[in-house]
Design an enzyme around this catalytic site. Structure first.
Site, PDB file in Angstrom:
ATOM      1  N   PRO A  14       1.071  -1.338   0.176  1.00  0.00           N
ATOM      2  CA  PRO A  14       0.399   0.038   0.219  1.00  0.00           C
ATOM      3  C   PRO A  14       1.289   1.097   0.141  1.00  0.00           C
ATOM      4  O   PRO A  14       1.327   1.536   0.959  1.00  0.00           O
ATOM      5  CB  PRO A  14      -0.657   0.070   1.115  1.00  0.00           C
ATOM      6  CG  PRO A  14      -0.578  -1.076   2.007  1.00  0.00           C
ATOM      7  CD  PRO A  14       0.936  -1.547   1.374  1.00  0.00           C
ATOM      8  N   GLU A  15       0.650   1.970  -1.098  1.00  0.00           N
ATOM      9  CA  GLU A  15       0.887   3.304  -1.098  1.00  0.00           C
ATOM     10  C   GLU A  15       0.527   4.348  -1.117  1.00  0.00           C
ATOM     11  O   GLU A  15      -1.062   3.017  -1.079  1.00  0.00           O
ATOM     12  CB  GLU A  15       2.372   3.221  -2.500  1.00  0.00           C
ATOM     13  CG  GLU A  15       3.364   2.730  -2.136  1.00  0.00           C
ATOM     14  CD  GLU A  15       4.550   1.932  -3.213  1.00  0.00           C
ATOM     15  OE1 GLU A  15       4.886   3.646  -3.694  1.00  0.00           O
ATOM     16  OE2 GLU A  15       5.130   1.314  -3.318  1.00  0.00           O
ATOM     17  N   ARG A  54      16.746  -1.270  -0.213  1.00  0.00           N
ATOM     18  CA  ARG A  54      15.303  -1.564  -0.897  1.00  0.00           C
ATOM     19  C   ARG A  54      15.985  -1.742  -2.294  1.00  0.00           C
ATOM     20  O   ARG A  54      16.213  -1.177  -2.866  1.00  0.00           O
ATOM     21  CB  ARG A  54      14.409   0.577  -1.198  1.00  0.00           C
ATOM     22  CG  ARG A  54      14.147   0.903   0.542  1.00  0.00           C
ATOM     23  CD  ARG A  54      13.143  -0.058   0.433  1.00  0.00           C
ATOM     24  NE  ARG A  54      12.339   0.380   2.011  1.00  0.00           N
ATOM     25  CZ  ARG A  54      13.081  -0.141   3.047  1.00  0.00           C
ATOM     26  NH1 ARG A  54      13.597  -1.524   2.755  1.00  0.00           N
ATOM     27  NH2 ARG A  54      12.023   0.303   4.544  1.00  0.00           N
ATOM     28  N   LYS A  78       0.389   8.134   2.828  1.00  0.00           N
ATOM     29  CA  LYS A  78      -0.105   6.652   3.374  1.00  0.00           C
ATOM     30  C   LYS A  78      -1.148   6.452   4.767  1.00  0.00           C
ATOM     31  O   LYS A  78      -1.339   5.096   5.290  1.00  0.00           O
ATOM     32  CB  LYS A  78       1.001   5.682   3.138  1.00  0.00           C
ATOM     33  CG  LYS A  78       2.149   5.787   1.545  1.00  0.00           C
ATOM     34  CD  LYS A  78       3.479   4.907   2.697  1.00  0.00           C
ATOM     35  CE  LYS A  78       4.677   5.505   1.394  1.00  0.00           C
ATOM     36  NZ  LYS A  78       5.600   5.105   2.040  1.00  0.00           N
TER      37      LYS A  78
END
Length: 311
Positions: free
Chosen positions: A2-3, A291, A61
Site C-alpha cells: 500500500p502506497e 531497498r 500513506k
DNA sequence: AGTAGCACCTGATTGC
DNA sequence: TGCAATCAGGTGCTAC
C-alpha cells in the site's frame, strides 16, 4: 504494497461505510496492533468505545478516522491507521461476519442507524497498526477535504509532508527539499517528511518515467529534473488510482496488495532482467539504500560529475 | 543537522 | 526430505 493510491482506495472505500457509525466495541486480537497507543490495547479499546466516526481522511500513506463523542463537539481525536506492508480493512454486516481471519488483528463492532457492522483490520506482516490519539491543528493549512476534519491532523502525522497528489502541496518548496543533501534521489523520494505517499514501487516507476537514475545525488538534480520527477510521480499515481478504484465490492475494502494495478502497468518495479519498455535494454536490479531497486541503465544514466563539469 | 543502519514481523521462496 | 537462510516491505528509533 500500500502506497498512496492503495491507501486512497481504502479511504474512499471505507468512508461510506463508517461515516456516522458509532464504535460499540473493539476486539483486539493481537496486542501489538496497539503498540503506538501508550496504554496499549486496553487504552485503545477504552478510548474508542462510544466514539462516532466523522469521516475518513488521508495524508500520504497515513489514514485516520476523526472521532466525535456524545457532546457533539468537533472531532478532537482520531482513530489513526497505518497499513504497513500488508494491512487491509474489511467491512461486513454483523449478521454475515465470518469468524475472524487468522490475520485479523482487531475487530471493531460498529452501529449506524440501527445497522450493526463489523470492521476487521487484517495484517499478515504486522507492520501496520491502529492508534487513538488527539488531532492537532497543523500550521501548513492542510485541508483534508473532509469537511469537519479540515486543518486537523493526528499528532503522529504532524511530521509527515503533504502528499504528491495534495492540491495544496507547495511545489517550489517540495522541489527545493528534494534537491538538498547528499542522499540518492530515490531515498529522497521515499522520505515521507518531504513529499509523502511515495513508496518503493512508485519511486522506481517515477524514476523510470522521468529517466532519472535512482542514485543521482539529490543536490546534483536540476529544478527541471526534480519537477519532471514530481510530475511523473503524480502521473503514475493517478494511473494507479484510476485502476485501483475499479475493483471493490460492497464488503471488501480493497487494499490492492497484489491485484488490480499490480502486475499490469508497472514498467520497472519487479522487472529486473526484462527488457525496458522504452528501449529494450535489460532492466537492472540492485539493492539501493536497503531497498530493491529497478531501473534501465540506458534510459536512466548514472550521474557523472565529470560529464556535468564538461557541460 | 543530516544520514545510515537496524528492529519490527510473517510467510513465501530459495539454498544446502 | 527437511530445515535454515533469505527476502520483501514502511516507519521510527538510535548512532554516528
Amino acid at each position: 504494497m500500500p502506497e498512496l493510491p492503495e491507501v486512497e482506495t481504502v479511504r474512499a472505500g471505507l468512508a461510506p461505510f463508517v461515516t456516522g457509525a458509532t464504535i460499540v466495541a473493539v476486539d483486539v486480537r493481537r496486542d501489538s496492533v496497539a503498540r503506538h497507543t501508550p496504554g496499549g490495547s486496553a487504552e485503545l479499546q477504552a478510548r474508542l468505545r462510544g466514539a462516532t466516526i466523522a469521516g475518513a481522511v488521508r495524508r500520504g500513506k497515513f489514514l485516520w478516522l476523526p472521532l466525535t463523542f456524545a457532546d457533539d463537539a468537533p472531532p478532537a481525536e482520531s482513530l489513526s491507521a497505518h497499513l504497513g506492508m500488508s494491512g487491509q480493512f474489511r467491512v461486513h454486516t454483523a449478521a454475515d461476519a465470518p469468524a475472524p481471519h487468522p490475520h485479523c488483528r482487531a475487530r471493531l463492532h460498529l452501529s449506524r442507524a440501527g445497522d450493526d457492522l463489523v470492521l476487521d483490520f487484517l495484517d499478515q506482516r504486522t507492520f501496520g497498526y491502529l492508534h487513538v490519539e488527539e488531532l492537532r491543528p497543523t500550521d501548513d493549512g492542510f485541508a483534508g477535504g473532509q469537511g469537519s476534519a479540515d486543518a486537523l491532523i493526528p499528532a503522529s502525522v504532524t511530521h509527515i509532508g503533504r502528499d504528491a497528489l495534495d492540491p495544496d502541496l507547495d511545489v517550489p518548496a517540495a522541489l527545493r527539499a528534494w534537491r538538498r543533501g547528499t542522499r540518492g534521489i530515490k531515498q529522497v523520494l521515499l522520505d515521507q517528511t518531504l513529499v509523502s505517499g511515495i513508496g518503493n514501487i512508485y519511486a522506481d516507476e517515477a524514476l523510470w518515467r522521468a529517466r532519472v537514475h535512482p542514485e543521482r545525488p539529490a543536490q546534483a538534480t536540476s529544478v527541471a529534473t526534480a519537477s519532471a520527477l514530481l510530475e511523473a510521480t503524480q502521473a503514475v499515481m493517478r494511473d494507479a488510482l484510476a485502476q485501483g478504484g475499479t475493483s471493490f465490492d460492497a464488503l471488501y475494502v480493497n487494499v490492492n496488495g497484489q491485484s488490480g494495478y499490480f502486475g499490469r502497468g508497472l514498467e520497472a518495479y519487479g522487472r529486473g532482467g526484462e527488457p525496458c519498455g522504452r528501449c529494450g535494454n535489460a532492466l537492472s536490479r540492485a539493492t539501493i539504500g536497503g531497498r530493491a531497486s529497478h531501473w534501465c541503465g540506458r534510459c536512466q544514466r548514472r550521474y557523472s560529475p565529470r560529464r556535468a563539469a564538461v557541460r
